[in-house]
Design a protein around this motif. Structure first.
Motif, PDB file in Angstrom:
ATOM      1  N   GLU A  36       0.862  -1.189   0.000  1.00  0.00           N
ATOM      2  CA  GLU A  36       0.000   0.000   0.000  1.00  0.00           C
ATOM      3  C   GLU A  36       0.898   1.239   0.000  1.00  0.00           C
ATOM      4  O   GLU A  36       1.516   1.558   1.021  1.00  0.00           O
ATOM      5  N   GLU A  74       1.804   5.030   0.351  1.00  0.00           N
ATOM      6  CA  GLU A  74       1.133   6.104   1.102  1.00  0.00           C
ATOM      7  C   GLU A  74       2.073   7.287   1.395  1.00  0.00           C
ATOM      8  O   GLU A  74       3.253   7.098   1.682  1.00  0.00           O
ATOM      9  N   ASP A  76       2.489   0.680   3.531  1.00  0.00           N
ATOM     10  CA  ASP A  76       1.664   0.085   4.593  1.00  0.00           C
ATOM     11  C   ASP A  76       1.440  -1.393   4.245  1.00  0.00           C
ATOM     12  O   ASP A  76       0.346  -1.814   3.871  1.00  0.00           O
TER      13      ASP A  76
HETATM   14 MG    MG Z   1      -2.979   1.702   4.318  1.00  0.00          MG
END
Ligand code: MG
Length: 284
Positions: free
Chosen positions: A132, A134, A163
């Motif tokens: 993920e 970010e 993440d």
């Molecule tokens: Mg996340």
């Protein structure tokens, strides 16, 4: 300004990238061994006392040991909110629409690793590791019950976070912590930049797995803006200097595909955020 946390001649040091030549690093005095020291110093950051070049250092996460858990926002880009709700991995899914209020969870600081570190897929606990990309906010000063229109005053700067998530653990245990916080599941870096370096209304974020583009978005597409996130999190909760808030990931994670595309040994995940940097980690 652009800061690196590095290992240099066996010591952890904080360095500033020279504006004239990004390959030149200016080390702050040894008393500033952590970016947390820099954040705590506010406007009193000293000038570099020593110079070196990039090749002489090992890059570490900008904050290798956060003081507290890393706060994270879930489902904060519209298309990702839909892909997660429809994936079968969201045990709280009741609708495919975006959340009415920010979804907040956390990762332990012990999950942080640096740029370039090889991350163990932990096959004895999970077979569904996902990425993920970010943008993460670094809080610069203490505050509670922060109004939206004052929230940017509490932002010190930004860094990049992956993440990393064990989807099977996220689903099976009907909460997010166990899937989010295994050792190594929070790659961070390569640098932290001050607030003035990032235009939240137009910052591009991309994520590649083995050079294949998987995620592409702009921070202007965040459902809940950075000031809104800070305001909500700080309701009755004191944010501290050095706290980190990962602002959410856009569409294109592994579970957004049918069938899902989880990370495999040897995969390289490269996240690029404009003017912040490129975070790259290989998984084993
Ligand atoms: Mg996340």
């Amino acid at each position: 300004m652009r800061f690196l946390t590095v290992r240099y001649e066996g010591q952890q040091r904080v360095a500033i990238e020279a504006e004239s030549d990004p390959h030149q690093l200016g080390f702050l005095p040894p008393a500033f061994s952590s970016l947390l020291d820099v954040i705590d110093a506010g406007d009193e950051v000293p000038a570099p006392v020593e110079w070196a070049v990039f090749d002489d250092v090992q890059l570490l996460a900008p904050i290798p040991c956060p003081r507290r858990n890393i706060l994270c926002v879930g489902m904060n880009y519209c298309e990702h909110s839909i892909e997660f709700s429809q994936s079968g991995f969201d045990t709280s899914a009741t609708t495919t629409s975006q959340p009415e209020f920010p979804i907040i969870f956390s990762k332990f600081g012990s999950s942080v690793v640096g740029p370039g570190e090889i991350i163990d897929l932990l096959p004895h606990v999970t077979s569904q590791v996902d990425y993920e990309a970010e943008l993460a906010v670094l809080i610069g000063k203490q505050g509670r019950d922060i109004p939206v229109d004052k929230a940017m005053d509490f932002v010190w700067g930004y860094t990049v976070i992956n993440d990393v998530t064990a989807r099977d653990r996220q689903k099976r245990h009907r909460q997010w912590l166990l899937g989010k916080t295994p050792d190594g599941f929070c790659p961070m870096g390569p640098r932290a930049v001050t607030r003035d370096e990032v235009d939240l209304s137009d910052t591009r974020l991309t994520c590649y797995v083995n050079d294949e583009l998987r995620q592409e978005a702009n921070t202007r597409e965040l459902i809940f803006s950075v000031p809104e996130i800070i305001s909500v999190i700080s309701e009755g909760f004191t944010l501290q200097p050095g706290d980190l808030i990962a602002t959410g990931t856009p569409a294109g994670v592994g579970i957004g595909y049918d069938p899902p595309r989880f990370l495999k040994p040897g995969d390289c995940v490269r996240i690029e955020i404009s003017n912040v940097g490129i975070l790259e980690n290989t998984f084993k």
